[in-house]
Design a protein around this motif. Structure first.
Motif, PDB file in Angstrom:
ATOM      1  N   THR A  20      16.398  26.594   0.189  1.00 39.92           N
ATOM      2  CA  THR A  20      16.559  27.489  -0.583  1.00 39.92           C
ATOM      3  C   THR A  20      17.408  28.632  -0.357  1.00 39.92           C
ATOM      4  O   THR A  20      18.100  28.286   0.715  1.00 39.92           O
ATOM      5  N   THR A  21      17.797  29.391  -1.285  1.00 43.73           N
ATOM      6  CA  THR A  21      18.977  30.477  -1.089  1.00 43.73           C
ATOM      7  C   THR A  21      18.494  31.788  -1.562  1.00 43.73           C
ATOM      8  O   THR A  21      17.647  31.803  -2.385  1.00 43.73           O
ATOM      9  N   SER A  22      19.161  32.821  -0.792  1.00 41.13           N
ATOM     10  CA  SER A  22      18.558  34.190  -1.114  1.00 41.13           C
ATOM     11  C   SER A  22      19.948  34.968  -0.692  1.00 41.13           C
ATOM     12  O   SER A  22      20.048  35.017   0.626  1.00 41.13           O
ATOM     13  N   GLN A  23      20.379  35.727  -1.383  1.00 39.66           N
ATOM     14  CA  GLN A  23      21.420  36.713  -0.993  1.00 39.66           C
ATOM     15  C   GLN A  23      22.639  36.229  -0.378  1.00 39.66           C
ATOM     16  O   GLN A  23      23.275  36.813   0.560  1.00 39.66           O
ATOM     17  N   GLN A  32      18.488  29.250   3.323  1.00 40.27           N
ATOM     18  CA  GLN A  32      17.150  29.220   4.057  1.00 40.27           C
ATOM     19  C   GLN A  32      16.432  27.794   3.871  1.00 40.27           C
ATOM     20  O   GLN A  32      16.681  26.914   3.096  1.00 40.27           O
ATOM     21  N   ASN A  74      10.634  32.725   6.201  1.00 41.62           N
ATOM     22  CA  ASN A  74      11.554  31.870   5.620  1.00 41.62           C
ATOM     23  C   ASN A  74      12.669  31.641   6.430  1.00 41.62           C
ATOM     24  O   ASN A  74      13.693  32.751   6.638  1.00 41.62           O
TER      25      ASN A  74
END
Length: 422
Positions: free
Chosen positions: A96-99, A103, A170
């Motif tokens: 996953t990806t965030s900012q 992750q 995460n």
């Protein structure tokens, strides 16, 4: 180097080789093979009669020594433990990806102490299954981290840390273009394969910090997965030390999935141990098999709680085990542990034969008691069962603590249980 320290270093080597249950049984199998045990396949017919053998089912292993003197009614002496530890498992579609961060999606496994996993360099380890039916064990080395929020952004954090496992646990594995990142692909490449060839996986998170001896007089030992690799290693080592000829059939059984209830094909509630014992006694009458089980003992080996100096009120006021005080005899009136008076006497005999002192453990009445594979084995097979273990601080932490002498003393007591004198 003392015997205790030599034993402790071997335990440390075993832990380092065993970041997952699958790695633990691979390492156990390697040691058994080096000692002359023969690996069997459950789908093959098994050679019967005297010998040293073992079988692996997923993340569980059962090994045994059948003496030449064994008959249809010869009983078993069984050491039971478990290979898994509380922590985290990799989810499907895990990247996953965030900012701008890349992750990995993980799911809570069992009952870990969440905060103990924060701000550590961790690894992924476990089993990959490929589309051609082959499998491979992999481990990444330092690869991921659960980053804690800085105190500057949460001024009340020291008044009480609360972690939501979906929102806050995460782990980060990198930064950059998510198109160039895929956790499964990375794991597959460690096995020399493409990520698209992975059809399934059982991957857990493990701490990468090495075990360490520390403290005043170097009397303390810290490591990941002492619950319950301390018992797996002790049982395996004891089995490798006992004489081949015995009045009993000696069995080492290390199950998977104890931390999530044991209700699996490789767990203690599953049929693995019963299947193996039945095949050892294949050809015997139902009556003789029942007589053999009635003459049998099981020692359920799992870590227990040492009294905590900062939370002494959480423990029973009279029974306060300490690290370095010898292995535990675990007792519970509601049979969350399987020990009874006859079992307590047998454990006292084994410890006396080994020259090892032991301590009783019983829970504070105001707190619920955990459980082990002991009551499960007693219920499934009707075998007399005793619950024992070494004393730990920080149980279910990413890194647990015991006394430096306790693992060796525990192994000596298990050896005396497997091979009673006289």
């Amino acid at each position: 180097m003392s015997d205790s320290m030599a034993h402790l270093h071997d335990l440390a080597d075993f832990v380092r080789a065993s970041p997952s249950s699958f790695h633990a049984v691979e390492e156990a199998g390697r040691r058994l093979t080096a000692a002359g045990f023969v690996a069997l396949d459950e789908m093959d017919p098994w050679e019967r009669g005297p010998g040293k053998r073992f079988v692996i089912r997923d993340g569980a292993i059962v090994a045994w020594i059948e003496p030449a003197s064994a008959t249809a009614t010869t009983g078993f002496r069984i050491l039971g433990a478990h290979t898994d530890s509380p922590g985290f498992k990799l989810k499907p579609k895990p990247t996953t990806t965030s900012q701008g961060w890349i992750q990995a999606g993980v799911e809570v496994y069992g009952g870990p102490l969440f905060n103990s996993w924060l701000d550590r360099e961790l690894e992924f380890a476990g089993r990959l299954v490929f589309d051609d039916g082959t499998t491979a064990l992999v481990r990444t080395g330092p690869f991921l981290r659960f980053p804690q929020l800085s105190v500057h952004l949460d001024r009340a954090v020291n008044e009480g840390l609360k972690l939501d496992p979906q929102a806050h646990l995460n782990p980060v594995i990198g930064v950059g273009d998510p198109a160039d990142a895929d956790v499964v692909d990375h794991l597959a490449h460690l096995a020399g394969r493409r990520g698209s060839a992975v059809a399934g996986y059982d991957i857990v998170v493990a701490d990468t910090a090495p075990p360490a001896v520390f403290g005043l007089g170097s009397r303390l030992f810290a490591s990941g997965r002492l619950d319950n690799l301390s018992s797996v290693h002790a049982g395996l080592t004891a089995l490798l030390r006992v004489p081949t000829e015995s009045e009993h059939i000696l069995v080492f059984a290390a199950f998977d999935h104890e931390e999530v209830g044991s209700a699996t094909r490789s767990g203690a509630s599953g049929p693995l141990l019963a299947d193996v014992l039945a095949r050892i006694k294949e050809g015997s009458s139902v009556s003789d098999q029942a007589r053999a089980l009635a003459a049998s003992w099981c020692l359920s080996a799992d870590a227990g709680h040492a009294v905590h100096p900062n939370y002494a009120e959480r423990h029973d006021p009279a029974n306060r085990p300490i690290v370095g005080g010898g292995p535990l005899l675990k007792i519970n009136a509601n049979q969350r542990y399987a020990t009874d008076a006859v079992g307590a006497a047998e454990w006292a005999r084994a410890c006396g034969q080994a020259g090892v002192g032991y301590q009783e453990f019983v829970s504070n009445n105001s707190l619920p008691c955990g459980s082990t594979i002991g009551p499960l084995t007693a219920t499934r097979l009707g075998i007399r069962t005793i619950d024992v273990g070494i004393a730990l601080l920080s149980m279910h932490s990413a890194r647990e603590l015991c006394g430096v002498d306790d693992p060796a003393a525990f192994t000596d007591a298990i050896e005396a249980f497997l091979a009673p004198a006289g």
